[in-house]
Design a protein around this motif. Structure first.
Motif, PDB file in Angstrom:
ATOM      1  N   PRO A   1       0.811  -1.229   0.000  1.00 26.64           N
ATOM      2  CA  PRO A   1       0.000   0.000   0.000  1.00 26.64           C
ATOM      3  C   PRO A   1       0.841   1.274   0.000  1.00 26.64           C
ATOM      4  CG  PRO A   1      -0.236  -1.174   2.097  1.00 26.64           C
ATOM      5  CD  PRO A   1       0.564  -2.054   1.185  1.00 26.64           C
ATOM      6  N   ILE A   2       2.013   1.237   0.599  1.00 32.95           N
ATOM      7  CA  ILE A   2       2.912   2.397   0.584  1.00 32.95           C
ATOM      8  C   ILE A   2       3.329   2.688  -0.854  1.00 32.95           C
ATOM      9  CG2 ILE A   2       5.215   3.207   1.289  1.00 32.95           C
ATOM     10  CD1 ILE A   2       4.812   1.413   3.845  1.00 32.95           C
ATOM     11  N   TYR A   3       3.672   1.633  -1.574  1.00 32.12           N
ATOM     12  CA  TYR A   3       4.108   1.743  -2.966  1.00 32.12           C
ATOM     13  C   TYR A   3       2.963   2.232  -3.850  1.00 32.12           C
ATOM     14  CZ  TYR A   3       6.867   0.183  -7.041  1.00 32.12           C
ATOM     15  OH  TYR A   3       7.589   0.114  -8.203  1.00 32.12           O
ATOM     16  N   GLU A   4       1.774   1.673  -3.654  1.00 29.21           N
ATOM     17  CA  GLU A   4       0.596   2.085  -4.426  1.00 29.21           C
ATOM     18  C   GLU A   4       0.267   3.562  -4.191  1.00 29.21           C
ATOM     19  OE1 GLU A   4      -1.255   0.460  -6.696  1.00 29.21           O
ATOM     20  OE2 GLU A   4      -0.196  -1.447  -6.512  1.00 29.21           O
ATOM     21  N   GLU A   5       0.313   3.995  -2.925  1.00 27.93           N
ATOM     22  CA  GLU A   5       0.017   5.393  -2.609  1.00 27.93           C
ATOM     23  C   GLU A   5       1.043   6.330  -3.265  1.00 27.93           C
ATOM     24  OE1 GLU A   5      -0.201   5.632   1.656  1.00 27.93           O
ATOM     25  OE2 GLU A   5      -1.932   4.288   1.716  1.00 27.93           O
TER      26      GLU A   5
END
Length: 120
Positions: free
Chosen positions: A38-42
């Protein structure tokens, strides 16, 4: 911008045809990979002009082995077709944003000169 899945067939062309490419090597069974996802997606939503790619190491074992991926998650960053960052382990959002800023700030002409000097 959403992330894109890379395969051995699309890996080189993606790096060669884009200025800044980040690649997350991951697997579905990897806890740290799941926390980083999710960090990467954000981050992919915040950084226009950067390709955020993912390689499923289980599905793309030949590619992962060829790149000597031995720990996941592993993050690679390319600028102008040159590998400029490689690190195993997850990053927090602020660390990832800082890395992206540093990669964008690199001088591609200087990278070319350094590569030529290493080949000589």
């Amino acid at each position: 911008m959403a992330t894109v899945a890379l395969t051995k067939d699309t890996f080189s062309s993606t790096i060669d045809s884009n200025d800044v490419v980040l690649i997350d090597f991951w697997a579905s069974w990897c806890g740290p990979c799941q926390r980083f996802s999710p960090i990467y997606e954000e981050a992919s939503e915040r950084h226009d002009g950067v390709v955020f790619a993912k390689v499923d190491t289980e599905d793309q074992q030949e590619l992962s082995a060829g790149l000597e991926i031995t720990s996941i998650p592993t993050l690679m960053a390319f600028r102008g077709g040159y590998l400029v960052f490689r690190q195993a382990g997850l990053l927090q959002g602020r660390q990832l944003d800082d890395l992206i800023g540093q990669v964008k700030a690199l001088d591609v002409e200087e990278l070319k000169k350094q590569a030529a000097a290493q080949q000589a």
